[in-house]
Design an enzyme around this catalytic site. Structure first.
Site, PDB file in Angstrom:
ATOM      1  N   HIS A 182      52.225 108.350  -2.717  1.00  0.00           N
ATOM      2  CA  HIS A 182      51.631 109.680  -2.562  1.00  0.00           C
ATOM      3  C   HIS A 182      50.932 109.763  -1.203  1.00  0.00           C
ATOM      4  O   HIS A 182      50.228 108.826  -0.808  1.00  0.00           O
ATOM      5  CB  HIS A 182      50.544 109.909  -3.615  1.00  0.00           C
ATOM      6  CG  HIS A 182      51.014 109.908  -5.030  1.00  0.00           C
ATOM      7  ND1 HIS A 182      51.211 111.062  -5.747  1.00  0.00           N
ATOM      8  CD2 HIS A 182      51.312 108.901  -5.881  1.00  0.00           C
ATOM      9  CE1 HIS A 182      51.592 110.754  -6.982  1.00  0.00           C
ATOM     10  NE2 HIS A 182      51.665 109.444  -7.087  1.00  0.00           N
TER      11      HIS A 182
ATOM     12  N   HIS B  71      57.127 105.234  -5.543  1.00  0.00           N
ATOM     13  CA  HIS B  71      56.807 106.349  -4.647  1.00  0.00           C
ATOM     14  C   HIS B  71      55.406 106.167  -4.110  1.00  0.00           C
ATOM     15  O   HIS B  71      54.546 105.586  -4.768  1.00  0.00           O
ATOM     16  CB  HIS B  71      56.935 107.707  -5.358  1.00  0.00           C
ATOM     17  CG  HIS B  71      56.210 107.777  -6.655  1.00  0.00           C
ATOM     18  ND1 HIS B  71      56.700 107.231  -7.826  1.00  0.00           N
ATOM     19  CD2 HIS B  71      55.009 108.304  -6.971  1.00  0.00           C
ATOM     20  CE1 HIS B  71      55.844 107.432  -8.797  1.00  0.00           C
ATOM     21  NE2 HIS B  71      54.793 108.075  -8.304  1.00  0.00           N
TER      22      HIS B  71
HETATM   23  P1  5GP Z   1      52.737 108.892 -10.540  1.00  0.00           P
HETATM   24  O1  5GP Z   1      51.721 109.345 -11.548  1.00  0.00           O
HETATM   25  O2  5GP Z   1      53.946 108.279 -11.206  1.00  0.00           O
HETATM   26  O3  5GP Z   1      52.180 108.045  -9.457  1.00  0.00           O
HETATM   27  O4  5GP Z   1      53.188 110.222  -9.807  1.00  0.00           O
HETATM   28  C1  5GP Z   1      54.274 110.996 -10.169  1.00  0.00           C
HETATM   29  C2  5GP Z   1      54.159 112.282  -9.389  1.00  0.00           C
HETATM   30  O5  5GP Z   1      55.420 112.899  -9.373  1.00  0.00           O
HETATM   31  C3  5GP Z   1      53.176 113.280  -9.987  1.00  0.00           C
HETATM   32  O6  5GP Z   1      52.198 113.615  -9.016  1.00  0.00           O
HETATM   33  C4  5GP Z   1      54.046 114.467 -10.372  1.00  0.00           C
HETATM   34  O7  5GP Z   1      53.409 115.703 -10.121  1.00  0.00           O
HETATM   35  C5  5GP Z   1      55.267 114.284  -9.499  1.00  0.00           C
HETATM   36  N1  5GP Z   1      56.523 114.759 -10.074  1.00  0.00           N
HETATM   37  C6  5GP Z   1      57.000 114.471 -11.316  1.00  0.00           C
HETATM   38  N2  5GP Z   1      58.205 115.044 -11.508  1.00  0.00           N
HETATM   39  C7  5GP Z   1      58.501 115.696 -10.339  1.00  0.00           C
HETATM   40  C8  5GP Z   1      59.625 116.461  -9.909  1.00  0.00           C
HETATM   41  O8  5GP Z   1      60.600 116.676 -10.635  1.00  0.00           O
HETATM   42  N3  5GP Z   1      59.582 116.955  -8.650  1.00  0.00           N
HETATM   43  C9  5GP Z   1      58.537 116.733  -7.807  1.00  0.00           C
HETATM   44  N4  5GP Z   1      58.595 117.258  -6.576  1.00  0.00           N
HETATM   45  N5  5GP Z   1      57.456 116.015  -8.185  1.00  0.00           N
HETATM   46  C10 5GP Z   1      57.438 115.502  -9.430  1.00  0.00           C
END
Ligand code: 5GP
Ligand code: ZN
Length: 138
Positions: A103, A101
């Protein structure tokens, strides 16, 4: 491939409903559930790729264009002054959801502040060694 044990596969493919800022055959863009700032969004491919290293190249070529489209819409729609693209690969880099993903984090005048790294230094010998070690593996 879509994994039924992956939360982002479920969201991207509509198994779990989520408001979409954008959707097409390959991507869904959703709001982050724990936003760093107002409008913090996530670009999710509909197919499962663990991280950037696994991402299909053709899918990957579309990500920056989509981010630009979203960023522009955030600037005019939400009034942010700029935006950051953040993309974590591996737990050591802060990746918590193992489905690629990107951001998109809107940045507003006056905050909120985000953590920035403290610039270090690199000596020429070390730089040369880094170049050798990385380029030999590409
Ligand atoms: P990472 O730390 O893996 O780059 O980012 C994961 C992101 O996914 C985090 O910012 C977290 O808030 C978001 N996130 C995790 N679970 C969910 C979910 O079920 N729904 C949504 N909309 N965001 C999520
Ligand atoms: Zn997935």
């Amino acid at each position: 491939m879509v994994r039924d044990d992956c939360i982002f596969c479920k969201i991207a493919n509509g198994v779990i409903p989520a408001a979409a800022l954008y959707e097409d055959d390959d991507f869904k863009v959703i709001l982050d559930a724990g936003p760093a700032s107002k409008g913090h969004a996530l670009i999710l491919p509909k197919q499962h790729y663990q991280d950037l290293c696994e991402l299909d190249e053709a899918v990957g070529t579309r990500v920056l264009g989509l981010a630009a489209k979203l960023g522009k819409a955030m600037k005019s729609g939400l009034g942010c002054a700029g935006f950051n693209l953040v993309q974590n690969n591996g737990e050591a880099a802060g990746q918590t959801v193992k489905h690629f993903h990107m951001h998109i984090i809107p940045r507003y005048e006056g905050g909120p502040e985000m953590v920035a790294w403290k610039p270090g230094s690199v000596d020429p010998e070390e730089a040369e060694q880094i170049v050798e070690e990385v380029t030999a593996r590409m």
